[in-house]
Design a protein around this motif. Sequence first.
Motif, PDB file in Angstrom:
ATOM      1  N   ASP A 195       0.814  -1.047  -0.107  1.00 47.69           N
ATOM      2  CA  ASP A 195      -0.176   0.069  -0.136  1.00 47.69           C
ATOM      3  C   ASP A 195       0.932   1.420   0.045  1.00 47.69           C
ATOM      4  O   ASP A 195       2.064   1.108  -0.096  1.00 47.69           O
ATOM      5  N   ALA A 196       0.070   2.482  -0.087  1.00 53.47           N
ATOM      6  CA  ALA A 196       1.052   3.603  -0.013  1.00 53.47           C
ATOM      7  C   ALA A 196       1.700   3.805   1.175  1.00 53.47           C
ATOM      8  O   ALA A 196       2.888   4.384   0.674  1.00 53.47           O
ATOM      9  N   PHE A 197       1.230   3.402   2.345  1.00 49.48           N
ATOM     10  CA  PHE A 197       2.382   3.507   3.277  1.00 49.48           C
ATOM     11  C   PHE A 197       3.629   2.682   3.181  1.00 49.48           C
ATOM     12  O   PHE A 197       4.901   3.351   3.658  1.00 49.48           O
ATOM     13  N   MET A 198       3.709   1.800   2.660  1.00 44.50           N
ATOM     14  CA  MET A 198       4.789   0.704   2.493  1.00 44.50           C
ATOM     15  C   MET A 198       5.612   1.493   1.370  1.00 44.50           C
ATOM     16  O   MET A 198       6.870   1.589   1.621  1.00 44.50           O
ATOM     17  N   TYR A 199       5.388   1.959   0.446  1.00 44.00           N
ATOM     18  CA  TYR A 199       6.113   2.818  -0.488  1.00 44.00           C
ATOM     19  C   TYR A 199       6.641   4.022  -0.027  1.00 44.00           C
ATOM     20  O   TYR A 199       7.954   4.326  -0.164  1.00 44.00           O
ATOM     21  N   ASN A 200       5.602   4.761   0.740  1.00 43.41           N
ATOM     22  CA  ASN A 200       6.245   5.864   1.413  1.00 43.41           C
ATOM     23  C   ASN A 200       7.597   5.671   2.387  1.00 43.41           C
ATOM     24  O   ASN A 200       8.330   6.289   2.399  1.00 43.41           O
ATOM     25  N   THR A 201       7.217   4.586   2.921  1.00 41.59           N
ATOM     26  CA  THR A 201       8.418   4.147   3.858  1.00 41.59           C
ATOM     27  C   THR A 201       9.711   3.897   3.378  1.00 41.59           C
ATOM     28  O   THR A 201      10.768   4.331   3.807  1.00 41.59           O
ATOM     29  N   LEU A 202       9.668   3.255   2.271  1.00 43.54           N
ATOM     30  CA  LEU A 202      11.135   2.943   1.611  1.00 43.54           C
ATOM     31  C   LEU A 202      11.363   4.396   0.855  1.00 43.54           C
ATOM     32  O   LEU A 202      12.561   4.198   0.746  1.00 43.54           O
ATOM     33  N   ILE A 203      10.576   5.069   0.267  1.00 42.41           N
ATOM     34  CA  ILE A 203      11.006   6.130  -0.148  1.00 42.41           C
ATOM     35  C   ILE A 203      11.597   7.028   0.784  1.00 42.41           C
ATOM     36  O   ILE A 203      12.721   7.485   0.722  1.00 42.41           O
ATOM     37  N   ARG A 204      11.153   7.292   2.018  1.00 46.52           N
ATOM     38  CA  ARG A 204      11.741   7.853   3.253  1.00 46.52           C
ATOM     39  C   ARG A 204      13.011   7.456   3.723  1.00 46.52           C
ATOM     40  O   ARG A 204      14.011   8.133   3.850  1.00 46.52           O
TER      41      ARG A 204
END
Length: 643
Positions: free
Chosen positions: A69-78
């Motif tokens: 989900d978006a949270f997972m993608y955002n976490t890796l981007i971060r």
Amino acid sequence: MNTAEQLCVSLLSKCKTLKTVKQVHAFVCKTGLDAHPLVSGKLLLHCAVTISGALEYARRLLLHFRNPDAFMYNTLIRGFAESDTPHNAFDVFVEMHRKLIDPLDSFSFAFILKAAANCRSLRDGMQLHCQALTHGLDTHLFVGTTIISMYAECGIVSFARKVFEEMSDPNVVAWNAILTACFRCGDVEGAETMFDRMPLRNLTSWNVLLAGYVKADELELAKKAFFRMPMKDDVSWSTMIVGYAQSGCFDEAFGFFRELQGEGIRPNEASLTGVLSACAQAGAFEFGKILHGLVEKAGFLWMISVNNALLDTYSKSGNVDMARLVFKRMPEKKSIISWTSMIAGLAMHGYGKEAIQVFHDMEASGFRPDGITFISVLYACSHAGLINEGCEYFSKMRYLYGIEPAIEHYGCMVDLYGRAGKLQKAYDFVSQLPMSPNAVIWRTLLGACSVHGNVELAEQVKEVLSKLDPDNSGDHVLLSNVYAVAGKWKDVAAVRRSMADQRIKKTPGWSVIEVDKVVYSFTAGEKSNKITEEAYEKLRDIMLKIRVDGGYVPEVGSVLHDIEEEDKEDSVFRHSEKLAVAFGLARLRVGMNIRIVKNLRVCRDCHMVMKLISKVYRLEIVVRDRSRFHSFKDGSCSCKDYW
């Protein structure tokens, strides 16, 4: 959450290494919880953000999840945005854009904008700014603040200011961001205007102002702001301590640290390393010992950075034995900085072979040396006269470790040949460099010509330096030294006239000495005061005693004037390191070592005087000049007259 999920989350919170995370991951897969979004998200967050060295594992985890989900993608981007490889965040962002049906949220843009900022990529940052406008997120405070920071990192303060002015109701975080942006781009006046306009200031606002002034080297403005602050925290104090230490204002740095203790504030990692750095630069051994006790008492010895600062302090204060002890007692996981600092410390003291042994121990411990480590190793070889070994490590750096030599490595090799008197070899080496030699390289060679009295080569080198760095006073002085030693007084006078015509002033020699935890400074030819009068009075007694008991004969060959011998003797008599050692003998208790820091190379006469004082007065004198340590004991020096 059920019991198994709670257990997984609890176990993850206690994981400090990738190895333990992998064990928890195995448990998650075994219990079938890898499909649970909360557990999967926590696992990814821990790998991408919480622990170090696990980003690639986090990337593989994301590929493993069926429907991230978006949270997972955002976490890796971060995670990538905050890492040493922020450009990798863009690949994840593009993949997220392609695979997710849901629109990108404010977190996606904030994290990817941070990646653009850390890459200093204005082009990517502007494209992301446009996308944020398209998605209607430019008015979002979190995103807007990050856009301001991105433009600041890219050096475009006008764009940052425009984004800020378009905000309808900026909060204190946004105000702090534009304040930081102005300072980051060197706009001190603009930062002051913004600070005055702020409707509300918090402690962070004041700390940003302090840090900005310190970075701009506006220490007086920083001090005024510091005393205006309605409230201070450990960050405020450490900013002042580190700022003054980095600017060479050691007394002020020590003063702020004492005030911090007087206020009952517990020093933090930054303030401790800052004041230890001041001790290292000032050679304040006694104050460093007090700080060492404070570090132990406060329980900071587990911090590698504090240990590294302690090691550096002892090395640069002339006590390499204490540096060895700190290194030996460090926590098991030493850093590359720890190993390099120990090698550099030994190198400064002339322990070339021991420095090389520490380098071998480092290799055996599984550490891969970097370019800075090799600078320290080459420096060790240079100052110990280990020419063959220096050439061997230069070759090893290139062909075994694949490290391409930087200009500093080439400089070390020129120094290696130059100190050994192989001036033609040094000149040929410089001439064959794969890059244009800078002024430092040529100056190193000129210094070697000065030491070994090669007039012809010195003139050639000075001609090159005149084009690269015409206003450097040190180059003129070095050439004058060569002429003076050769007795070419007309040429000496010509150099001095040239300096006068160009209004180039010689850098004055200064020396500092610590007495009863107070650092005293002496400058050659400074105005008389009570301290210098006391030093001169004691120095006259010392010089008489070493003439009678030590057979002292002044070494006046490098005096830059064609004057009578008696006047030359008076000239070298006034050198700052002689005043410092005399003051130390007058004030320090009998049996205490004398430690002096000198900003220039110790001259031959002062070197001889220190040897004789150590013999006649039966004490140890440690002098740190601009390139190494000299430990004088029983009439001899640790450099073995090779400096």
